[in-house]
Scaffold this motif. Structure first.
Motif, mmCIF file in Angstrom:
data_model
loop_
_atom_site.group_PDB
_atom_site.id
_atom_site.type_symbol
_atom_site.label_atom_id
_atom_site.label_comp_id
_atom_site.label_asym_id
_atom_site.label_seq_id
_atom_site.Cartn_x
_atom_site.Cartn_y
_atom_site.Cartn_z
ATOM 1 N N ARG A 266 17.427 4.898 11.323
ATOM 2 C CA ARG A 266 16.216 4.498 10.611
ATOM 3 C C ARG A 266 15.512 3.382 11.366
ATOM 4 O O ARG A 266 16.150 2.444 11.856
ATOM 5 N N THR A 267 14.217 3.505 11.466
ATOM 6 C CA THR A 267 13.407 2.480 12.118
ATOM 7 C C THR A 267 12.327 2.042 11.146
ATOM 8 O O THR A 267 11.591 2.872 10.616
ATOM 9 N N ASP A 268 12.263 0.752 10.884
ATOM 10 C CA ASP A 268 11.166 0.220 10.076
ATOM 11 C C ASP A 268 10.210 -0.495 11.017
ATOM 12 O O ASP A 268 10.598 -1.389 11.769
ATOM 13 N N LEU A 269 8.937 -0.059 10.979
ATOM 14 C CA LEU A 269 7.961 -0.630 11.912
ATOM 15 C C LEU A 269 7.386 -1.944 11.399
ATOM 16 O O LEU A 269 6.841 -2.733 12.181
ATOM 17 N N GLY A 270 7.466 -2.163 10.081
ATOM 18 C CA GLY A 270 7.014 -3.441 9.526
ATOM 19 C C GLY A 270 5.515 -3.678 9.588
ATOM 20 O O GLY A 270 5.069 -4.822 9.523
ATOM 21 N N VAL A 271 4.741 -2.609 9.729
ATOM 22 C CA VAL A 271 3.287 -2.825 9.803
ATOM 23 C C VAL A 271 2.531 -2.052 8.720
ATOM 24 O O VAL A 271 1.297 -2.025 8.736
ATOM 25 N N GLY A 272 3.230 -1.415 7.777
ATOM 26 C CA GLY A 272 2.537 -0.651 6.729
ATOM 27 C C GLY A 272 3.545 -0.063 5.773
ATOM 28 O O GLY A 272 4.688 -0.531 5.691
ATOM 29 N N THR A 273 3.129 0.961 5.038
ATOM 30 C CA THR A 273 4.008 1.523 4.011
ATOM 31 C C THR A 273 4.273 3.026 4.207
ATOM 32 O O THR A 273 4.997 3.627 3.417
ATOM 33 N N ALA A 274 3.690 3.647 5.229
ATOM 34 C CA ALA A 274 3.892 5.086 5.420
ATOM 35 C C ALA A 274 5.291 5.365 5.949
ATOM 36 O O ALA A 274 5.887 4.544 6.649
ATOM 37 N N GLN A 275 5.824 6.540 5.605
ATOM 38 C CA GLN A 275 7.164 6.885 6.068
ATOM 39 C C GLN A 275 7.305 8.386 6.251
ATOM 40 O O GLN A 275 6.525 9.168 5.715
ATOM 41 N N THR A 276 8.304 8.775 7.028
ATOM 42 C CA THR A 276 8.598 10.189 7.192
ATOM 43 C C THR A 276 10.045 10.351 7.642
ATOM 44 O O THR A 276 10.696 9.393 8.058
#
Lengths: 405, 405
Positions: free
Chosen positions: A375-385
């Protein structure tokens, strides 16, 4: 040819028969000796048939033919005829003529109009399809049609697959049972764009063709379009779903039916990844905190397709630096210092650096599992896939450096 | 570690010294035992220094630092310091501090302002750079600076490279000689976006920094940005070119100089592909007849990055169906029935099918060569491009499934 994938399920599932659909298989000798290579499905009159197909600019003759026929008149019944061993792709006018002859022969034998006959071909690209070997089997196929022959059907359409792939679901809507059964083939050249591989799903639900088509397209984006084995997109991908209506249960706008169909599609798509050429690991790639959906997908596919990430996974190496690399090259908005990475339950990196709590031992131990979650969280928004992939091993090179000989 | 690439040139070329540039190397023990791993280049006052760097969103501390410094004051001289064995990428504040300490130490020892010191680091991602091991070598490095030490410099910056890469060109402009010398490292994680790998080029030509910067950017798009080994883009790619002006020859707007610099860059970029991890074939991918430049590049990179094309090449299999597949998935405008494909001199496919003159024997025989040309004409326009790639072999898996241990 190759050993069964270590990720294969223990058995082929017991697929329930679908009222209004019968199957038959034959060994036509298209290319492979000593095995079945043709599958016929005969569908009762009045079914709704929806299909999703590859968007490749070099798609095969059978795909173009199917695309023309979807949405047409199925009042006299319909048929699906699939061969393995030859993709009938990039075969010009000869390819189109082969499709025409096969459909006409089915029409003559089963009295199903050629306009309601859908064909698929899978195997080597650029060789003329010996279609007479297929039509020569039609008497035998017609005589042996049988609602229970789904496992045989799933086996007949395999190419480099090491196991047949099936999935089903029985649900109740207003106390009435509705059944969905399907099977798929696919192992390499897997990076679906619009649809994917060869997938056939049958249900006794009642639904109009336009509604089924819309539902299928939507669910394809959440299932088959979220898997990748090697980033290569087939010329022959096709997904056909037939709803016979035999249950009498109307599933228009039914959320339960959509969920059940999605489950079957997800199950089949995961089985394709688990049979990825040379695969030894099944990897779920989750991306959260993206700026938008497109960015989430870009990052997820960049990780899932990276040869360096996939070889690290093959080597059971918790090489999270390669995840960082794949995020960086994706083109999505990302900030190195807001990035967090997890291997399963282990927080590996955060705030632009390795997490203080992370140990290489914990990562290395986790990587030994056959099924992994990155899992990678980009920390710049709320979109996910979420997308699914496998590792890149010597097996892939072995299978593909000498596929044609 | 691994055997020298079968595509390696016979020898490292004899690189002519560049007036105003001296080199030194040391074995700092950053990671690799028993070999040099630090390279220092000292550049005389007043040189024009241009640089092109990766566009990765997760680029390394040294890359960010270099980008800030390009275009600054070089009137008191400049230096380039490179280490191998550790990329100092994704190391957060510690990474930035390491770069600062190295630049300050060079300033103290060589009296070159920290603002004119460019650093690069290449190797594993996500581990703290032991920068003191590097700064501890500065006395030794300073004492051994020498215009002739370019081969040693090229060797010190290698990671998974199996041979050092150098190229040079001496040209005459108005009867006056101008010299260009350069070297590069790179073998995996090669799919340059903005720049690529680590490349250092030196010339005694006289040119302003903005003119050199513009020229370098333009030529990078025609050279390093046209190669790929594995579609993975490094976090550390950097190309720095220093023009000392010592020849006194002004090359502003000189077409001959631009051509000569391009030749050196193309030579180095091809050497990187020839040292692609596990490579046994060097492949030129030409695309013609595209609708526009972007489409030409899409198709070329789709072919050059396709695992199925690259494994077929490794297996010496003239599997042109996989070229068709790669064209189809590229997203570029293409018409199956206008597509033509050549393997070297052999016309393989045309008008949507195999060419009547083509024989599998001719194709198979051609594929045995170490250097291959695959040309695809899309037949829908006049745009064209050429990119370079290598095959995908067991060697790539071996190197990358166990890189860190």
């Amino acid at each position: 040819m190759t050993q069964i994938s270590p990720l294969a399920p223990a058995n082929f599932p017991n697929l329930p028969a679908i009222d209004g659909v019968r199957f038959a298989t034959a060994a036509a000798g298209v290319k492979y000796p000593g095995r079945t290579d043709v599958m016929l499905a005969a569908i009762a009159p009045g079914a709704a048939i929806a299909g999703v197909f590859t968007r490749s600019a070099t798609r095969a003759a059978s795909v173009l033919d199917c695309q023309d026929k979807i949405g047409g008149d199925m009042s006299k019944g319909a048929a699906i005829l699939v061969n393995s061993g030859n993709a009938n792709a990039f075969t010009g006018a000869a390819g189109k003529a082969s499709v025409g002859r096969i459909c006409a022969a089915v029409d003559a034998r089963l009295n199903i109009p050629a306009e309601a006959v859908f064909t698929s071909s899978t195997g080597v690209i650029g060789e003329v399809l010996p279609d007479q070997r297929i039509t020569d089997c039609l008497d035998q196929l017609t005589a042996s049609l049988n609602p229970a022959a789904q496992e045989e059907a799933a086996r007949a359409i395999m190419t480099t697959d090491t196991f047949p792939k099936g999935a089903s679901k029985i649900l109740e809507i207003d106390g009435q049972p509705v059944t969905i059964s399907g099977f798929a083939k696919g192992s390499g050249m897997i990076a679906p764009d619009m649809a994917t591989m060869l997938v056939y799903i049958f249900t006794d639900a009642k639904i109009s063709q336009p509604d089924l088509q819309a539902l299928l397209g939507d669910l394809t984006d959440q299932t088959f379009n979220c898997i990748t084995v090697d980033s290569d997109t087939s010329t022959s991908d096709a997904l056909i779903c037939a709803a016979t209506g035999a249950s009498g249960v109307d599933v228009t706008d039914s959320r339960e039916f959509a969920e059940a169909l999605k489950e079957v599609m997800l199950d089949l798509s995961h089985q394709v990844v688990k049979d990825g050429e040379g695969a030894t690991k099944f990897v779920t790639v989750e991306v959260t905190g993206a700026k938008n959906d497109a960015d989430a997908r870009k990052v997820a596919m960049s990780i899932a397709n990276s040869p360096l990430v996939k070889t690290a996974i093959a080597g059971e190496d918790p090489n999270w630096g390669r995840i960082v690399m794949a995020v960086g090259k994706s083109g999505a908005e990302a900030d190195r210092d807001r990035l967090s990475i997890w291997f399963g339950p282990h927080l590996v990196a955060e705030n632009g650096w390795v997490a203080p709590s992370y140990t290489e031992e914990a990562g290395a131990s986790y990587m030994q599992q056959a099924e992994l979650i990155i899992r990678t969280d980009l920390g710049v928004g709320t979109a996910q896939t979420t997308v699914w992939t496998c590792d890149l091993t010597h097996g892939y090179i072995e299978i593909n450096a000498d596929y044609r000989s």
